[in-house]
Motif scaffolding. Structure first.
Motif, PDB file in Angstrom:
ATOM      1  N   LEU A 267     132.035 -53.320 -26.128  1.00  0.00           N
ATOM      2  CA  LEU A 267     132.972 -54.057 -26.975  1.00  0.00           C
ATOM      3  C   LEU A 267     133.385 -55.391 -26.378  1.00  0.00           C
ATOM      4  N   GLY A 268     133.084 -55.635 -25.110  1.00  0.00           N
ATOM      5  CA  GLY A 268     133.445 -56.897 -24.488  1.00  0.00           C
ATOM      6  C   GLY A 268     132.661 -58.052 -25.086  1.00  0.00           C
ATOM      7  N   ARG A 269     133.337 -59.149 -25.320  1.00  0.00           N
ATOM      8  CA  ARG A 269     132.711 -60.350 -25.873  1.00  0.00           C
ATOM      9  C   ARG A 269     133.096 -61.547 -25.005  1.00  0.00           C
TER      10      ARG A 269
ATOM     11  N   ALA B 127     136.724 -62.826 -30.356  1.00  0.00           N
ATOM     12  CA  ALA B 127     135.578 -61.965 -30.637  1.00  0.00           C
ATOM     13  C   ALA B 127     135.817 -60.547 -30.123  1.00  0.00           C
ATOM     14  N   THR B 128     136.434 -60.422 -28.924  1.00  0.00           N
ATOM     15  CA  THR B 128     136.710 -59.094 -28.378  1.00  0.00           C
ATOM     16  C   THR B 128     137.703 -58.349 -29.254  1.00  0.00           C
TER      17      THR B 128
ATOM     18  N   ARG C  66     137.730 -53.186 -34.980  1.00  0.00           N
ATOM     19  CA  ARG C  66     136.784 -52.439 -35.810  1.00  0.00           C
ATOM     20  C   ARG C  66     136.349 -51.145 -35.132  1.00  0.00           C
ATOM     21  N   ALA C  67     136.190 -51.200 -33.810  1.00  0.00           N
ATOM     22  CA  ALA C  67     135.790 -49.989 -33.091  1.00  0.00           C
ATOM     23  C   ALA C  67     136.861 -48.913 -33.182  1.00  0.00           C
TER      24      ALA C  67
ATOM     25  N   ILE D 263     141.392 -52.644 -21.727  1.00  0.00           N
ATOM     26  CA  ILE D 263     140.891 -53.307 -20.521  1.00  0.00           C
ATOM     27  C   ILE D 263     139.966 -54.454 -20.890  1.00  0.00           C
ATOM     28  N   GLY D 264     139.113 -54.233 -21.882  1.00  0.00           N
ATOM     29  CA  GLY D 264     138.216 -55.296 -22.326  1.00  0.00           C
ATOM     30  C   GLY D 264     138.973 -56.496 -22.855  1.00  0.00           C
ATOM     31  N   LEU D 265     140.039 -56.234 -23.629  1.00  0.00           N
ATOM     32  CA  LEU D 265     140.851 -57.330 -24.149  1.00  0.00           C
ATOM     33  C   LEU D 265     141.540 -58.097 -23.027  1.00  0.00           C
TER      34      LEU D 265
END
Length: 697
Positions: free
Chosen positions: A404-406, A411-412, A418-419, A503-505
């Motif tokens: 999911l990282g962008r 974008a992330t 959505r995920a 964490i990705g965000l």
């Protein structure tokens, strides 16, 4: 690629991954009674078949998958050994995450396989610490990879597309037809043939992206072929000039070289040896010097000299094609490869070239380095959180960060939102499935195949939400056959995905949140400033009447900035249009003007007309003024795109309508005028973008 074609590719890829996963999972679980091996045999095709975007035909994909097997075994072994300690696993994740993400410097194929390879370490580095299961893990992983390679080759394989060499051969044949008979090929056809060589229009597997001499030579050859076609188109559209037999002879030689290079690229036989066109250009240049230095009655009209300058530029592009094809054919140039700065890579060893590629990207301005750091920090943080909180099935946390990282916060967030929706839907469906079927292993075994086909084939077509919902159902159907599970498995997956998403965000917010947008502005601005200085330096060299043999201005600083700008631009174009922060600037035109500047810096001191006899006369004054204007324009555009305060626009001085050839190099005049037009176009698009105009091109 049309939408229907793209959908067909997704469906075929899903079928291959599902068949390979099931072909390894069922025998290992039910016939061999090796549940751990079965789990790895299922996830191996998912990792390299779905999570990885391996480019190419069926045979090319299978080759990449097989090459990925040895590092996959090493990563699974390393993760198994480090799983006993959270801090050891986190340290390993930081190193593995960075190295695999940074592998994108090696080209599209390593970059495509990297996410799948990440998963092999991720799966193995979580508790339980069970080194005794390493054998089963490696057996399952090997079975899954081999089955996927077989499916990539035999089951609905992707078709091969025309190779880059084949495309160049076709373009060179078109160029040869026009050079042999000027006006024979329409200008639109010439330009269209050049557009087909743009790397953005090529499948990733066909792009010459390696750091080795052959790929570097082919990349340079492709740029030169595009430039050659555009120059031939401009020559056919230019003003008419009196008959010029010398130009016709040189164009005929260009046609011969183009046909020879095209034949080799198509067949691999009778490799060209550079040198024939160099000799013809020297003879052509010597004749121009003889005429312009002779009696005034024999000096050709200025219109003829200008056309000859454009013909020389055409020949120079063809000469670079000849030299680069020579390098690609023999590994090193057999014929003369001058000037050396233009072909700096030809004499270096392959390890030295790779070292330059790697070291050139170890900088905070490299988008590849940024992405590698961001990925490593995100995965390392996810492993630390999952270990510290003792999350069940914690590898899903890392999988969420990985998938999911962008490159930007926007974008992330779009992917994460959505995920979450997809996982919620999938969790509800999977929970109902687990409650309804209970411990009936046979029912889950029967459902796994249709669920996997639907998830892998239809899920990606529905976007991130559909893919996450489908994968949640696959996980539930597979795990229910291996471990006693309840509906709380879906709750665990939902928690882990939310943790990984957060964490990705956070990583996207703290580590280069603008993605490549900021980097493409900065690298392009640096490139423009460097090229502006190069124009001024080249003009001064050409205007020095006391110089004997002119030494071209050094281009390596500009060449280094060009490579960084290309990397940033490639990353920028890979971002989703919806999250791209557009400035309107025609970045592709910036790269073209940089290439033309460096080419002129090499060509003019060698092929220009005689030394300037009147360094203070009006034509010479115009040349220096024009060079200063171009440098100022480059700096002004750099400030504009870099977010600074651009200087006021100053209208360029018009080129002199007529002048004695001994007072100014016609080649220099044509070059400066051409660069002025290109920079004017770039500045126009940049200013339109600042006022909210077109999207970047």
């Amino acid at each position: 690629m049309t939408a229907d074609t793209a959908r067909a590719v997704v469906v075929r890829r899903g079928v291959r991954a599902a068949v390979a996963a099931c072909a390894g999972f069922y025998p290992l679980l039910y016939a061999a009674d090796r549940p751990v091996a079965a789990l790895y045999a299922l996830f191996a095709p998912v990792a390299l078949g779905l999570l990885s975007a391996v480019p190419g035909s069926g045979r090319q994909k299978a080759n990449v998958v097989l090459r990925a097997l040895p590092p996959a075994l090493v990563l699974a072994s390393l993760g198994t050994v480090l799983a006993g300690s959270t801090w050891a696993a986190v340290g390993g994740m930081l190193v593995v995450g960075f190295l695999l993400a940074f592998a994108a410097v090696a080209g599209p194929r390593p970059a495509g396989a990297a996410p799948g390879l990440q998963l092999f370490y991720i799966l193995a580095c979580f508790p339980p610490y069970a080194p005794g299961t390493l054998g089963d893990r490696l057996i399952g992983l090997t079975a899954g990879v081999l089955l996927l390679a077989a499916c990539e080759s035999l089951l609905l394989p992707e078709r091969a597309v025309p190779s880059y060499r084949r495309r160049m051969a076709d373009a060179l044949r078109t160029a040869a037809d026009e050079a042999a008979s000027p006006g024979r090929v329409p200008a639109t056809t010439l330009r269209a043939a050049g557009e087909r060589l743009r790397l953005s229009s090529l499948p990733p597997a066909e792009q010459p992206a390696s750091a080795g001499r052959t790929d570097r030579a082919l990349d340079q050859a492709g740029r030169s072929v595009r430039r050659l076609l555009n120059q031939l188109a401009a020559l056919s559209e230019g003003p008419s000039a009196p008959p010029d037999p010398a130009s016709a002879v040189l164009l005929a030689r260009v046609a011969e070289v183009c046909r020879g290079c095209a034949s080799y690229l198509r067949t691999g036989e009778r490799a060209p040896v550079a040198g024939t066109l160099e000799t013809a250009m020297q003879d052509f240049g010597a004749e121009r010097v003889r005429l312009t230095c002779g009696p005034p009655a024999l000096v050709p009209p200025l219109a003829v000299l200008r056309r000859q300058s454009r013909v020389l530029a055409v020949a120079e592009s063809a000469r670079i094609v000849e030299v680069t094809t020579d390098i690609a054919a023999h590994g090193r140039p057999v014929g003369p490869a001058v000037p050396r700065d233009q072909f700096w890579y030809a004499e270096l060893s392959t390890p030295a070239l790779w070292a330059r590629r790697v070291l050139g990207n170890i900088t905070l301005r490299s988008v590849l380095f940024q992405n590698a750091v961001r990925t490593a920090l995100g995965l390392g943080a996810a492993r630390l959180v999952a270990g510290a909180l003792d999350l069940a099935h914690g590898f899903w946390v890392l999988l969420a960060v990985l998938t999911l990282g962008r490159t930007t916060v926007a974008a992330t967030w779009q992917a994460v939102s959505r995920a979450v929706v997809g996982n919620a839907v999938g969790a509800l469906a999977a929970g109902a499935l687990l409650i309804g079927l209970g411990p009936r292993t046979d029912a889950y075994a029967a459902l796994l195949v249709p669920v996997m086909l639907a998830a892998f084939c239809l899920g990606p077509l529905l976007g991130v939400a559909g893919a996450q919902a489908g994968f949640t159902l696959v996980v539930a159907a597979a795990f229910a056959q291996i471990f006693p599970v309840t509906w709380r498995l879906t709750e665990t997956r939902m928690t882990d995905v939310l943790t990984g998403s957060a964490i990705g965000l956070l990583c996207a917010l703290l580590a280069w949140p603008a993605g490549a947008h900021r980097e493409v502005r900065r690298t392009m601005a640096d490139l423009l400033r460097s090229c502006g200085s190069l124009v001024r330096a080249t003009t001064e060299i050409m205007m020095d009447p006391a110089s004997g043999v002119r030494t071209p201005a050094p281009i390596l600083p500009s060449l280094h900035r060009l490579r960084l700008a290309e990397a940033a631009y490639a990353q920028y174009r890979s971002e989703a249009p919806a999250v791209r922060a557009g400035t309107g600037t025609d970045w592709h035109a910036v790269l073209i003007v940089a290439s033309n500047t460096m080419l002129g810096a090499h060509r003019l001191p060698r092929l220009g007309l005689p030394r300037t006899a009147e360094p203070t006369g009006p034509p010479a004054v115009w040349a220096r003024t024009a060079a200063a204007d171009l440098e100022a324009a480059a700096d002004r555009i750099a400030a504009l795109v870099g977010g600074g305060s651009p200087a006021p626009v100053r209208p360029p001085a018009p080129a002199p309508a007529d002048y004695p050839p001994s007072s100014l190099s016609v080649d220099l005049e044509v070059w400066l005028t051409s660069l002025g037009r290109q920079l004017a176009w770039i500045e126009e698009t940049a200013r339109l973008g600042e006022r909210g105009g077109r999207a970047d091109g």
